[in-house]
Design a protein around this motif. Structure first.
Motif, PDB file in Angstrom:
ATOM      1  N   UNK A 120       0.831  -1.219   0.000  1.00  0.00           N
ATOM      2  CA  UNK A 120       0.000   0.000   0.000  1.00  0.00           C
ATOM      3  C   UNK A 120       0.862   1.263   0.000  1.00  0.00           C
ATOM      4  N   UNK A 121       1.777   1.371   0.955  1.00  0.00           N
ATOM      5  CA  UNK A 121       2.587   2.585   1.056  1.00  0.00           C
ATOM      6  C   UNK A 121       3.600   2.682  -0.079  1.00  0.00           C
ATOM      7  N   UNK A 122       4.066   1.528  -0.563  1.00  0.00           N
ATOM      8  CA  UNK A 122       4.996   1.506  -1.682  1.00  0.00           C
ATOM      9  C   UNK A 122       4.345   2.136  -2.911  1.00  0.00           C
ATOM     10  N   UNK A 123       3.124   1.710  -3.220  1.00  0.00           N
ATOM     11  CA  UNK A 123       2.412   2.244  -4.381  1.00  0.00           C
ATOM     12  C   UNK A 123       2.005   3.701  -4.143  1.00  0.00           C
ATOM     13  N   UNK A 124       1.548   3.995  -2.939  1.00  0.00           N
ATOM     14  CA  UNK A 124       1.075   5.343  -2.629  1.00  0.00           C
ATOM     15  C   UNK A 124       2.169   6.384  -2.808  1.00  0.00           C
ATOM     16  N   UNK A 125       3.351   6.107  -2.282  1.00  0.00           N
ATOM     17  CA  UNK A 125       4.422   7.106  -2.363  1.00  0.00           C
ATOM     18  C   UNK A 125       4.890   7.293  -3.804  1.00  0.00           C
ATOM     19  N   UNK A 126       4.882   6.218  -4.603  1.00  0.00           N
ATOM     20  CA  UNK A 126       5.226   6.347  -6.021  1.00  0.00           C
ATOM     21  C   UNK A 126       4.171   7.162  -6.751  1.00  0.00           C
ATOM     22  N   UNK A 127       2.894   6.905  -6.433  1.00  0.00           N
ATOM     23  CA  UNK A 127       1.813   7.651  -7.078  1.00  0.00           C
ATOM     24  C   UNK A 127       1.905   9.141  -6.784  1.00  0.00           C
ATOM     25  N   UNK A 128       2.155   9.491  -5.525  1.00  0.00           N
ATOM     26  CA  UNK A 128       2.187  10.896  -5.126  1.00  0.00           C
ATOM     27  C   UNK A 128       3.404  11.619  -5.699  1.00  0.00           C
ATOM     28  N   UNK A 129       4.570  10.992  -5.641  1.00  0.00           N
ATOM     29  CA  UNK A 129       5.764  11.628  -6.192  1.00  0.00           C
ATOM     30  C   UNK A 129       5.634  11.790  -7.704  1.00  0.00           C
ATOM     31  N   UNK A 130       4.978  10.828  -8.359  1.00  0.00           N
ATOM     32  CA  UNK A 130       4.790  10.913  -9.802  1.00  0.00           C
ATOM     33  C   UNK A 130       3.902  12.063 -10.236  1.00  0.00           C
TER      34      UNK A 130
END
Length: 352
Positions: free
Chosen positions: A184-194
């Motif tokens: 969850x946090x792995x995908x979330x942080x990539x989504x937000x930084x992107x």
């Protein structure tokens, strides 16, 4: 906006959502403002070579026997697009002209913006989680109220535990919480930084989502029990239907991770494409008529900002859906079927 030069929206969009040897932010006075990244090359004929991508001067010059092909150079020298791809690095001859891979093979092991952003995101995620964990070890948030970023993360962690872990995995949820929270946090942080302009859309890269899907696939398979495999080999349907259902059940094993891969990839890349499409429309109308370009720009900018705000929401939703569906599939693997604990109904609700 009065430029009559042709605009190729598809090329512009693909360049922005694709990988590159630099983080490009904008162009000022015809000079790109960017952060160059390391170039690491290996050629059986020439050996190893490493240097900064700034040496290429955005594809304007050759360096150390190599050239980065850009649009201007390819157009000026009428390069065959089936042989020389824009954004790729090729070995050069004595005159600086690129040679095809058939003549000189070049293996590009460079740290592109996708790879660099992944490293940055992982470091950031480890730092955030480690700092929060250190507070809990000291008793802060256990004996006293959580503070700072710990106070922000705790409700999110509790939500994933209760709504994803316990709901889908029952009494076995604790065993899988480290994996589900990491996903969850792995995908979330990539989504937000992107979503930061100039950065890479890592979760909009099919290779990245494929790796995540494969990892989830492995976890699902290792969680499966004998009843799960028996349900696939001998589905509870009339005998005449079994020859049809067995291949369908086997395909179902692989369609689950495939759905995870495509869902995340398609949702994260589509938002970027829509935003870039609205921005391109401003310049397309501006090339047709200056007044038309200026007149429509507020409308398209408003649409782009609206989609951008939706993308922030989508960043959270897609991280949740990936973790939730992974939990659903794991639950089905060790419970043995859709009927157990209401997994089937819950999965159908999430799939919508």
């Amino acid at each position: 906006m009065s430029s009559a030069e042709g605009i190729n929206p598809s090329k512009i969009i693909l360049e922005h959502v694709g990988d590159a040897h630099e983080f490009h932010f904008f162009t000022f006075n015809k000079k790109p403002v960017s952060i160059p990244l390391p170039v690491i090359l290996y050629s059986p004929e020439r050996g190893w070579s490493s240097f900064s991508s700034a040496k290429f001067e955005h594809g304007e010059v050759a360096y150390d026997g190599y050239r980065l092909i850009n649009e201007e150079y390819a157009h000026e020298h009428k390069l065959d697009s089936s042989i020389f791809k824009e954004g790729h690095i090729y070995a050069t001859d004595a005159g600086g002209a690129p040679r095809s891979y058939a003549d000189v093979r070049v293996y590009d092991l460079s740290l592109g913006r996708n790879a660099v952003q992944m490293l940055i995101s992982v470091i950031l995620l480890i730092w955030i989680m480690s700092s929060v964990a250190a507070k809990y070890k000291k008793g802060q948030g256990v004996k006293t109220a959580p503070t700072g970023f710990q106070n922000t993360l705790e409700p999110v962690i509790t939500f994933i535990r209760d709504e994803v872990g316990k709901t889908n995995l029952g009494d076995k949820y604790e065993k899988y919480m480290p994996f589900l929270l990491s996903v969850f946090f792995f995908i979330l942080i990539y989504n937000l930084i992107g979503l930061i302009p100039g950065t890479a859309n890592v979760t909009g890269n099919i290779a990245f989502t494929a790796v995540l899907g494969i990892i989830s696939f492995v976890v699902i398979l290792f969680s499966a029990i004998k009843h799960f495999w028996g349900h696939i080999a001998n589905p509870p349907v009339p005998l005449g239907v079994k020859p049809i259902m067995i291949p369908v059940e086997i395909m179902g094993i692989f369609t689950k991770p495939f759905a995870l891969i495509i869902r995340l990839f398609a949702n994260m890349i589509s938002g970027h494409i829509i935003i870039l499409s609205f921005i391109c429309l401003i310049f397309i109308f501006g090339a047709m008529n200056t007044a038309l370009g200026w007149g429509t720009s507020p409308f398209f900018i408003a649409l782009a900002v609206f989609i951008y705000l939706i993308e922030i929401l989508v960043a959270f939703i897609q991280a949740y859906i990936f973790a939730n569906l992974t939990a659903v599939f794991i639950g089905q693997a060790f419970e043995g079927g859709h009927a157990d604990h209401g997994h089937g109904e819950h999965e159908d609700a999430v799939m919508v």
